[in-house]
Scaffold this active site. Structure first.
Site, PDB file in Angstrom:
ATOM      1  N   LYS A   1       0.842  -1.201   0.000  1.00  0.00           N
ATOM      2  CA  LYS A   1       0.000   0.000   0.000  1.00  0.00           C
ATOM      3  C   LYS A   1       0.876   1.250   0.000  1.00  0.00           C
ATOM      4  O   LYS A   1       0.619   2.208  -0.732  1.00  0.00           O
ATOM      5  CB  LYS A   1      -0.931  -0.009   1.221  1.00  0.00           C
TER       6      LYS A   1
ATOM      7  N   GLN B   1      -4.600  -1.298   9.567  1.00  0.00           N
ATOM      8  CA  GLN B   1      -4.522  -2.656   9.010  1.00  0.00           C
ATOM      9  C   GLN B   1      -5.118  -3.666   9.995  1.00  0.00           C
ATOM     10  O   GLN B   1      -4.756  -3.687  11.175  1.00  0.00           O
ATOM     11  CB  GLN B   1      -3.051  -2.995   8.711  1.00  0.00           C
TER      12      GLN B   1
ATOM     13  N   ASP C   1     -10.979   2.831   4.140  1.00  0.00           N
ATOM     14  CA  ASP C   1     -11.361   1.417   4.091  1.00  0.00           C
ATOM     15  C   ASP C   1     -12.880   1.265   3.968  1.00  0.00           C
ATOM     16  O   ASP C   1     -13.370   0.182   3.640  1.00  0.00           O
ATOM     17  CB  ASP C   1     -10.900   0.702   5.370  1.00  0.00           C
TER      18      ASP C   1
END
Ligand code: NAD
Length: 303
Positions: free
Chosen positions: A55, A99, A122
């Site tokens: 990422k 994460q 997200d």
């Protein structure tokens, strides 16, 4: 037997990335601002480390300001919350990604709910979940894997999916439920199947579009697939591959790929299908978040 068309997620993801990089350059030229993405990793989970590294690399490649925060596995929950609060207030950061999974002593939903909805790239904050479910996609940030899957479906079937029958296998908050919401918003007739579904093969046989997000290697058999259906295999499963040598493994999806080739009209491979789209859509969400925070209004690329 008909041979399904392969949906090349790598190539589509590359085109999305190019488009984001171009728009990011335009933003820098016009506003002097780089979209800022902060990724928070707690602990040493090897898969998470790889995801976070990818990422970060991708964010830099498309011209973003990319910041990585790596915290020890034993970091107290309060310290993680304090970091999220600081990122919420940082004007250089437009997107925050924590994460998952987090270590067991940290309350995942507490952390995810603290992220400002407008920075929640997200798409897991209840506000974004609610907006998507209410059909207000253009105001929401949408979870990356289902958003990327929808791009692949539209690249295959064209922009108008109305009236198509779609079956989503799996009802997780990360993939299954948002995928079903997106397909419903595209006016598909949507069925969500899950571990308690009766006669799953028959349910799948009715579908023009099958999205498999289960996490069970090759569970969906070829003869479950209606002839000509579009199959999106989200699953990523590592299985032993003795043919490659002792202790060797390979990645497979939730669909028995070789069998499905003879039935599907188009299918994503694993790897090289949905996987590359997830990170590409994270970049798209970060750019969208930056534009909204700068008051530039909507300019969500359709891809
Ligand atoms: P999850 O474990 O949260 O959810 C799995 C779902 O599958 C559950 O809703 C469950 O009801 C359903 N299920 C389990 N057994 C079933 C059965 N026998 N029949 C029908 N349904 C069944 O998983 P998730 O986070 O949604 O991920 C699913 C898969 O997608 C995993 O393999 C994961 O690695 C993969 N994934 C890939 C990406 C990507 O970028 N490609 C992103 C996220 C997840």
């Amino acid at each position: 037997m008909p041979q399904a068309e392969l949906i090349d997620g790598k190539a589509v993801a590359a085109s999305v990335r190019d488009e984001i990089a171009r728009r990011s350059r335009d933003l820098l030229k016009a506003q002097g601002v780089k979209p800022g993405l902060a990724v928070v990793l707690v602990g040493e989970d090897p898969a998470s480390q790889v995801y976070v590294r990818n990422k970060d690399k991708m964010a830099q490649a498309v011209g973003f300001h990319s910041v990585k925060h790596t915290l020890d596995a034993g970091t107290p929950e309060e310290d993680v919350l304090a970091l999220v609060r600081a990122l919420n207030e940082d004007p250089d950061i437009h997107g925050i990604l924590v994460q998952l999974p987090l270590p067991a002593h940290i309350d995942e939903s507490k952390v995810l709910r603290l992220v400002k909805p407008e920075k929640d790239v997200d798409g897991f904050h209840p506000i974004n979940v609610g907006l998507l479910t209410a059909g207000e996609r253009s105001a929401a940030l949408v979870p990356c894997t289902p958003a990327g899957s929808l791009v692949l479906i539209k690249r295959t079937l064209g922009p108008d999916l109305s009236g198509k029958t779609a079956v989503v296998i799996g009802r997780s908050n990360i993939v299954g439920k948002p995928m079903a919401s997106l397909l419903l918003q595209e006016s598909c007739t949507v069925t969500i199947a899950h571990s308690r579904t009766r006669d799953l093969p028959d349910v799948v046989r009715a579908a023009d579009i099958v999205v498999a997000a289960v996490g069970r290697p090759q569970m969906v058999r070829g003869d479950w697939i209606k002839d000509g259906a579009t199959v999106i295999d989200v699953g990523i499963n590592r299985i032993p591959a003795p043919d490659l040598g002792p202790d060797k493994t390979r990645l497979v999806g939730d669909v028995a790929f070789d069998e499905a080739l003879g039935h599907a009209g188009a299918i994503t491979p694993v790897p090289g299908g949905v996987g590359p789209m997830t990170i590409a859509m994270l970049m798209s969400n970060t750019l969208t978040a930056a534009r909204r925070q700068l008051g530039l209004g909507e300019d969500i690329p359709a891809f």
